[in-house]
Design an enzyme around this catalytic site. Sequence first.
Site, PDB file in Angstrom:
ATOM      1  N   ASP A 225     -28.507   9.360 -21.302  1.00  0.00           N
ATOM      2  CA  ASP A 225     -30.081   9.856 -21.145  1.00  0.00           C
ATOM      3  C   ASP A 225     -29.793   9.733 -20.016  1.00  0.00           C
ATOM      4  OD1 ASP A 225     -32.304   9.177 -19.215  1.00  0.00           O
ATOM      5  OD2 ASP A 225     -32.951   7.493 -20.388  1.00  0.00           O
TER       6      ASP A 225
ATOM      7  N   ASP B 241     -25.765   8.499 -27.257  1.00  0.00           N
ATOM      8  CA  ASP B 241     -26.509   8.572 -28.689  1.00  0.00           C
ATOM      9  C   ASP B 241     -26.434   9.573 -28.931  1.00  0.00           C
ATOM     10  OD1 ASP B 241     -28.471   9.466 -27.632  1.00  0.00           O
ATOM     11  OD2 ASP B 241     -28.640   7.233 -27.094  1.00  0.00           O
TER      12      ASP B 241
ATOM     13  N   ASP C 258     -34.422  12.487 -17.582  1.00  0.00           N
ATOM     14  CA  ASP C 258     -34.041  11.866 -18.626  1.00  0.00           C
ATOM     15  C   ASP C 258     -33.314  13.638 -19.526  1.00  0.00           C
ATOM     16  OD1 ASP C 258     -33.134  10.886 -21.937  1.00  0.00           O
ATOM     17  OD2 ASP C 258     -35.327  10.420 -22.074  1.00  0.00           O
TER      18      ASP C 258
ATOM     19  N   LYS D  81     -41.939   9.780 -14.315  1.00  0.00           N
ATOM     20  CA  LYS D  81     -41.167   9.660 -14.791  1.00  0.00           C
ATOM     21  C   LYS D  81     -40.106   9.350 -14.286  1.00  0.00           C
ATOM     22  CE  LYS D  81     -44.003   7.869 -17.668  1.00  0.00           C
ATOM     23  NZ  LYS D  81     -44.040   5.759 -17.955  1.00  0.00           N
TER      24      LYS D  81
ATOM     25  N   HIS E  69     -47.003  15.232 -22.629  1.00  0.00           N
ATOM     26  CA  HIS E  69     -45.835  15.171 -22.756  1.00  0.00           C
ATOM     27  C   HIS E  69     -44.858  16.144 -23.083  1.00  0.00           C
ATOM     28  CE1 HIS E  69     -42.230  13.552 -25.314  1.00  0.00           C
ATOM     29  NE2 HIS E  69     -42.305  11.996 -24.261  1.00  0.00           N
TER      30      HIS E  69
ATOM     31  N   CYS F 195     -32.482  14.353 -22.566  1.00  0.00           N
ATOM     32  CA  CYS F 195     -33.265  14.886 -23.916  1.00  0.00           C
ATOM     33  C   CYS F 195     -33.709  16.037 -23.415  1.00  0.00           C
ATOM     34  CB  CYS F 195     -33.659  13.204 -24.293  1.00  0.00           C
ATOM     35  SG  CYS F 195     -34.909  13.187 -24.067  1.00  0.00           S
ATOM     36  N   TYR F 196     -34.226  15.491 -22.291  1.00  0.00           N
ATOM     37  CA  TYR F 196     -35.707  16.810 -21.235  1.00  0.00           C
ATOM     38  C   TYR F 196     -34.749  17.605 -20.832  1.00  0.00           C
ATOM     39  CZ  TYR F 196     -39.649  13.020 -22.177  1.00  0.00           C
ATOM     40  OH  TYR F 196     -40.056  12.783 -22.916  1.00  0.00           O
TER      41      TYR F 196
ATOM     42  N   ARG G 255     -42.776  13.141 -18.628  1.00  0.00           N
ATOM     43  CA  ARG G 255     -44.024  12.922 -17.904  1.00  0.00           C
ATOM     44  C   ARG G 255     -44.493  13.136 -16.296  1.00  0.00           C
ATOM     45  NH1 ARG G 255     -45.542   7.778 -21.474  1.00  0.00           N
ATOM     46  NH2 ARG G 255     -43.186   7.619 -20.966  1.00  0.00           N
TER      47      ARG G 255
ATOM     48  N   HIS H 195     -29.589  11.774 -27.824  1.00  0.00           N
ATOM     49  CA  HIS H 195     -29.114  12.453 -26.283  1.00  0.00           C
ATOM     50  C   HIS H 195     -28.324  13.236 -26.339  1.00  0.00           C
ATOM     51  CE1 HIS H 195     -32.229   9.501 -25.155  1.00  0.00           C
ATOM     52  NE2 HIS H 195     -32.513  10.299 -24.122  1.00  0.00           N
TER      53      HIS H 195
END
Length: 250
Positions: A170, A177, A115, A112, A66, A117-118, A109, A180
Site C-alpha cells: 500500500d 499482500d 495507496d 485520504k 471512491h 492499489c489506486y 477518496r 496490492h
Amino acid sequence: MRTHDVINQQGPVRPWPGSHRCGCDVLPASQLRAAIAQNRLHWDHLGRRCQNWEGGLGGVPGMEAHGGYTFCGLAAMILFGKARMLDLSRLLRWAVNRQMRFEGGFQGRTNKLVDGCYSFWQAGLLPLLHRSLHAEGDSALSSSSWMFHVEALQEYLLVCCQCPAGGMLDKPGKARDFYHTCYCLSGLSVTQYFNAARQEIEATECVDNIMEMTHSVYNIGPKNVERAMRHFLELPNNKTPTQPESTSSK
C-alpha cells in the site's frame, strides 16, 4: 443475496450490511445475460445516480466518490455503451485531482492518504475517460499520453511500494499482500502503454520493470480478452456480447 434479487431490485438501493462478507448465488450465464438485458435501463440510471457532486461515483447513490467504485461504475457503463450518461468532464476533474503532488501515487477518496492499489483504480480510469471523451469528439486530448503524471506514478510504485522480500505494498511501512501486488503491477502497466504502444517514460532504466499490457476495461491481457470473446461467441444460442465502446483490446 442472490444475483437475480440484485438485478430486479426496485426503488432506492440500500447498502448491504457486511457486503464484503456476502456470497453471491450466481445465475447460469444465459439467465444472467437475459436478466441484465431486461433491466438495462434500471442499471443505466443507477450508474448515473451514483455519480455525486464531486464527480466520481460512490457505491450507492448519495455516498462519497471512491476510486474502486468509480472504475467499476465507468467500466460497466462502457460495457453497456452508456458512458455518455455520466458527466465525463466532472469525472475527469475528480480523477486527475486524486494524484498526490508529493508522493506521485493516487488516493482513493478526497482527503485520504496515498495507496498503491489506486495506481490501477484511479490511473486506470484515465484510459477509459480518454477514449470515452475521444468518442464524444473532444479535440483537446493528448495524442501521446494519458492525463496524469506517468513518471511520478512509476517512481512511487518502484521506489516506495516494493517489498525487499518480494511483493508490493500500500505504502512504506505497510505489509505486502497479493491484493496490492496485483493492483500496483496493474497500475505500473497502465503507465507504460498508450493505445497499445509502449511509452518511453520510465522511472528506471531496468528492463525488468517493463510490464505486459493490460486491457483497460477487464485488467487482463488483451489476448485473454480475445479468447474469452471467442469462447462466448461459440456458445450455442448465444448473442454477440457487447464490446466495450472505444476500447478494442488495448
